[in-house]
Design a protein around this motif. Structure first.
Motif, PDB file in Angstrom:
ATOM      1  N   UNK A  71      45.915  51.298  34.941  1.00 37.91           N
ATOM      2  CA  UNK A  71      47.115  51.456  35.248  1.00 37.91           C
ATOM      3  C   UNK A  71      47.509  52.076  36.809  1.00 37.91           C
ATOM      4  N   UNK A  72      46.381  52.136  37.480  1.00 37.16           N
ATOM      5  CA  UNK A  72      46.566  52.602  38.864  1.00 37.16           C
ATOM      6  C   UNK A  72      45.870  51.732  39.962  1.00 37.16           C
ATOM      7  N   UNK A  73      46.094  51.869  41.211  1.00 30.70           N
ATOM      8  CA  UNK A  73      45.566  51.163  42.066  1.00 30.70           C
ATOM      9  C   UNK A  73      45.866  49.482  42.026  1.00 30.70           C
TER      10      UNK A  73
ATOM     11  N   UNK B 212      45.269  41.057  45.745  1.00 33.14           N
ATOM     12  CA  UNK B 212      46.061  42.438  45.703  1.00 33.14           C
ATOM     13  C   UNK B 212      45.567  43.274  46.716  1.00 33.14           C
ATOM     14  N   UNK B 213      46.760  43.614  47.756  1.00 38.79           N
ATOM     15  CA  UNK B 213      46.608  44.345  48.932  1.00 38.79           C
ATOM     16  C   UNK B 213      47.192  45.679  48.878  1.00 38.79           C
ATOM     17  N   UNK B 214      46.438  46.579  48.524  1.00 40.20           N
ATOM     18  CA  UNK B 214      47.028  47.913  48.373  1.00 40.20           C
ATOM     19  C   UNK B 214      47.552  48.686  49.593  1.00 40.20           C
ATOM     20  N   UNK B 215      47.072  48.417  50.814  1.00 39.04           N
ATOM     21  CA  UNK B 215      47.435  48.733  51.988  1.00 39.04           C
ATOM     22  C   UNK B 215      49.017  48.444  52.176  1.00 39.04           C
ATOM     23  N   UNK B 216      49.270  47.072  52.084  1.00 36.39           N
ATOM     24  CA  UNK B 216      50.469  46.464  52.475  1.00 36.39           C
ATOM     25  C   UNK B 216      51.396  46.665  51.303  1.00 36.39           C
ATOM     26  N   UNK B 217      50.815  46.908  50.076  1.00 31.72           N
ATOM     27  CA  UNK B 217      51.257  46.780  48.793  1.00 31.72           C
ATOM     28  C   UNK B 217      52.236  45.588  48.702  1.00 31.72           C
ATOM     29  N   UNK B 218      51.438  44.327  48.775  1.00 30.35           N
ATOM     30  CA  UNK B 218      51.768  43.104  48.680  1.00 30.35           C
ATOM     31  C   UNK B 218      50.619  42.185  48.040  1.00 30.35           C
ATOM     32  N   UNK B 219      50.881  41.098  47.890  1.00 27.82           N
ATOM     33  CA  UNK B 219      49.843  39.947  47.524  1.00 27.82           C
ATOM     34  C   UNK B 219      49.907  38.445  48.212  1.00 27.82           C
ATOM     35  N   UNK B 220      48.897  37.960  48.578  1.00 24.24           N
ATOM     36  CA  UNK B 220      48.953  36.808  49.108  1.00 24.24           C
ATOM     37  C   UNK B 220      48.049  35.807  48.109  1.00 24.24           C
ATOM     38  N   UNK B 221      48.569  34.206  47.856  1.00 23.99           N
ATOM     39  CA  UNK B 221      47.662  33.304  47.510  1.00 23.99           C
ATOM     40  C   UNK B 221      46.791  32.835  48.786  1.00 23.99           C
ATOM     41  N   UNK B 222      45.582  33.101  48.631  1.00 23.02           N
ATOM     42  CA  UNK B 222      44.731  32.320  49.521  1.00 23.02           C
ATOM     43  C   UNK B 222      44.067  30.882  49.195  1.00 23.02           C
TER      44      UNK B 222
ATOM     45  N   UNK C 232      42.154  28.074  54.639  1.00 23.91           N
ATOM     46  CA  UNK C 232      42.724  27.170  54.971  1.00 23.91           C
ATOM     47  C   UNK C 232      44.312  27.322  54.984  1.00 23.91           C
ATOM     48  N   UNK C 233      44.776  28.051  53.935  1.00 18.61           N
ATOM     49  CA  UNK C 233      46.308  28.539  54.098  1.00 18.61           C
ATOM     50  C   UNK C 233      46.392  29.652  53.464  1.00 18.61           C
ATOM     51  N   UNK C 234      47.799  30.511  53.548  1.00 19.08           N
ATOM     52  CA  UNK C 234      48.001  31.807  53.034  1.00 19.08           C
ATOM     53  C   UNK C 234      49.412  31.717  52.280  1.00 19.08           C
ATOM     54  N   UNK C 235      49.897  32.047  51.184  1.00 18.00           N
ATOM     55  CA  UNK C 235      51.129  31.894  50.725  1.00 18.00           C
ATOM     56  C   UNK C 235      51.327  33.400  50.552  1.00 18.00           C
ATOM     57  N   UNK C 236      52.382  33.871  51.213  1.00 20.04           N
ATOM     58  CA  UNK C 236      53.087  35.020  50.977  1.00 20.04           C
ATOM     59  C   UNK C 236      53.972  35.356  49.659  1.00 20.04           C
ATOM     60  N   UNK C 237      53.530  35.934  48.869  1.00 19.98           N
ATOM     61  CA  UNK C 237      54.193  36.408  47.421  1.00 19.98           C
ATOM     62  C   UNK C 237      55.134  37.658  47.889  1.00 19.98           C
ATOM     63  N   UNK C 238      56.093  37.622  47.109  1.00 23.70           N
ATOM     64  CA  UNK C 238      57.432  38.641  47.141  1.00 23.70           C
ATOM     65  C   UNK C 238      57.086  40.078  46.415  1.00 23.70           C
ATOM     66  N   UNK C 239      55.763  40.080  45.919  1.00 19.44           N
ATOM     67  CA  UNK C 239      55.513  41.279  45.403  1.00 19.44           C
ATOM     68  C   UNK C 239      53.987  41.426  44.986  1.00 19.44           C
TER      69      UNK C 239
END
Length: 454
Positions: A8-10, A406-416, A426-433
């Motif tokens: 439930x963490x990280x 799952x990116x802890x430093x940016x508190x964000x996620x991307x689809x690679x 090839x591409x990165x999709x930036x997700x809203x959370x």
């Protein structure tokens, strides 16, 4: 209270709501043939709920819709099962197979999207991830259904099983390409050993029983534990209507394998099976992480190493060896090669108990023995890498790997989106959370859902 629960963490911190976002930002160029949905399942308890085991968290499916070079939407939805509202699995009448977390996997078969958990019925979803309800294949599914069914790439049939800690311990099913169960059989000789995954080859079904088995004294809510008295075995069953009565069981070294990489018959007719496996200490570290007990590792996969078994049925022997020293899990491949000899396999790497390794997407060349790693960066954990063939592919690794980071430093996620041949981005999709680290997922191409009209 959650500080004692690593699940439930990280990277595993649950999200607290359902969201929808459209017109996502894309860096690079999305291949136009990526027109469909990447769906990922995860255990995500509702706010205020602290499950006693990672696997007890309610299922939440995250979806990313791609179409002809655009990222149209992201959305996440809880799977609306009775368990989400607190309904118990055990009742006065026995197990309620609809009281599911539905949080392990999500697949498509016969035009249906199904969220899976191995102790329950599957739950059907709409293409927008709303819950339709429990699906029992018109009453023909009499048991729970594994979260790891196998679709034969030649016939389109879906092979799966239901396991139980009580007799019958193992029931095998075959579903045709349209989604109808056409065969089922109880498997003789099976035990209460935990059977999470299995394999099919062109001619056989391969079951795996490890040292983890039913343990009524385990009070985490998942009544299984390691037993030195439980034999580790591989069961080889011929495919076909009469296969169950001809199954053979072969003893192997102690261990436990959650996920199969692949299996096939080699040129000598032997069965080759591969997958990440833990020993007793590896299971202890993982289990303690899953329940938040003392003595856990920093990662649940710290001693998970790829093992190969070669079963010579004519000689009645099994040769087995660890083939790599990198801690990995969530093996995948080009599923056109499922059940046949494959050259390339993919996995996610984790730091081992000594800190060696780190997070990354791994590619194995089984012909040369080469191993390539795409490092995703510090404090960034990739999800299971799903292979999607490229348009006009001629080689086994002509395609793309899709992984959500799952990116802890940016508190964000991307689809690679990675090139499966060289692991270049090839591409990165930036997700809203930030999407929590989950378990399994699938790429669902638009033509797979054409029968539903969506």
């Amino acid at each position: 209270m959650t500080a004692d629960k690593p699940y439930l963490t990280g990277h595993y911190t649950p999200v607290t709501d359902e969201a929808t976002a459209t017109d996502l930002t894309v860096e690079g160029t999305l291949p136009p043939e990526l027109t469909g949905r990447l769906l990922r399942n995860s255990h995500n308890p509702k706010p205020g709920v602290t499950p006693t085991h990672w696997f007890k968290g309610s299922g939440m499916v995250h979806g990313i819709r791609l179409r002809e070079g655009r990222a149209e939407w992201y959305r996440n939805r809880w799977v609306k099962t009775p368990a989400l509202e607190g309904a118990p699995y055990m009742t006065d009448r026995g197990p309620d197979l609809s009281a599911s977390t539905a949080g392990t996997h999500v697949i498509e078969h016969g035009g249906r999207l199904l969220a899976l958990c191995e102790s329950n019925f599957p739950f059907e979803l709409t293409p927008e991830l709303e819950t339709v309800g429990a699906h029992d294949f018109g009453g023909k599914l009499r048991t729970a259904m594994t979260a790891h069914p196998k679709e034969d790439p030649r016939t389109g049939e879906l092979h799966f099983f239901g396991s139980s800690p009580f007799p019958p311990f193992l029931t095998y099913y075959v579903c045709d390409a349209k989604g109808e169960i056409i065969h089922s059989a109880e498997i003789p000789g099976a035990t209460a050993s935990l059977k999470h995954d299995f394999a099919i080859t062109r001619r056989h079904v391969v079951f795996i029983e490890g040292n983890v088995t039913f343990d009524p004294t385990e009070h985490s809510g998942i009544p299984y534990g390691w037993s030195d008295q439980q034999l580790s075995r591989i069961g080889i069953m011929p495919r076909g209507e009469q296969g169950a009565q001809n199954i053979r069981w072969f003893s192997i070294e102690p261990g436990n394998m959650l996920h199969v990489s692949n299996a096939y018959e080699d040129g000598r007719g032997r069965i080759v099976l591969e997958g990440p496996t833990v020993d007793r200490e590896g299971f202890r570290l993982s289990w303690n992480w899953w329940i938040g007990a003392p003595g856990r590792g920093t990662e649940p996969n710290a001693r998970s190493y790829t093992r190969r078994w070669v079963v010579d049925m004519a000689a009645g022997t099994v040769d087995e060896q660890i083939v790599d020293d990198l801690a990995v899990e969530f093996p995948t491949l080009n599923e056109d090669y499922l059940g046949a000899e494959n050259r390339y396999q993919y996995a996610i790497s984790f730091p081992d108990e000594k800190g060696f390794g780190g997070y990354g997407v791994v590619k194995y060349d089984r012909t040369t023995g080469a191993r390539r790693i795409h490092q995703v960066g510090d404090a960034r954990l990739p999800s299971e890498a799903v292979f999607v063939p490229a348009a006009g592919a001629t080689n086994e690794d002509d395609g793309y790997l899709l992984t959500v980071v799952s990116d802890l430093k940016q508190d964000a996620s991307q689809l690679l989106v990675l090139d499966a041949s060289g692991l270049d981005r090839i591409a990165t999709v930036h997700l809203p959370r930030r999407v929590p680290a989950g378990i399994h997922g699938s790429w669902i191409a638009d033509d797979s859902l054409a029968a539903t009209g969506n």
